[in-house]
Design a protein around this motif. Sequence first.
Motif: not given
Length: 277
Positions: A72-76
Amino acid sequence: MVGWNGIELTVPKTWEAIVSGPCHLLFEFDFAPLFELRWERVGKLSSSRFEARVRQIRHQAQKGGRPLARSINKDDLAANFDFTRLFGDDRGELSEGICYCSQSTILLVFQVLTHQHRLRTMVKSVLKSLKCRPGSEVLWRVQDFSLKLPPSFHLQDFSFLAGFTSLKFNGPDYSLMAGKLAGAGKRLEHQSLAALLPVLAGTDHIRLQQKEHSCTGYRKPGWGKRMFYRLKREPPFLTAKIWRTTGSDHLLAIILSSTSNICDTSLDSHSQRYEII
């Protein structure tokens, strides 16, 4: 705040951090698992070598029977790590991740274990606080104690028993044991601090100096006695302290041992960085 072997993160007070290994933490709430962290120091990794490690870790997980989550593309977590790969379930909810910090050379793997939406949201918030950048001191803070040590001290052993906790480290000049005993009031009804300290130090050959709420001990043998202790496979030099904490029913102890003389200020320096929280 929880700190263990180079990892720090902020968690709710109602969550329990369980030490499952030198580089393995499990977090629970109300006896139910929330998420776990595993990590290792792997040296310098380029982007391509990081991706190779990601493939290796996921291949091992698949061989172990765990279904692979989709990327998944999340940059948290991007702010605290140089490289991150995050994975989620069919709905795109974060379920696991692999992160790398170049300053500490730590490769970290986390897995979200709870399926409750509210708790998963809280876990994601906690993971944003995760950091492993090196500093002048390493924080060892779990349960109800906090210990700060220079990064040159390396964990050798630990024990979390009912009523007694101990952490053992090897440092550049001496070994260090940090101990915590619960039920101070009951213990001191039957044993004095001067009686407890030799037990924790593992020797009766120690000179004691007792005060009202603390007791210190030391051993600085001459040349002949040094040979005696070496034949017994005991470190000849030893300095130790046990004290009753204020505001809690605990005893804390620091024990330093070495094959050479220990600096007189070392014991006080470590004692001031060890406390009940």
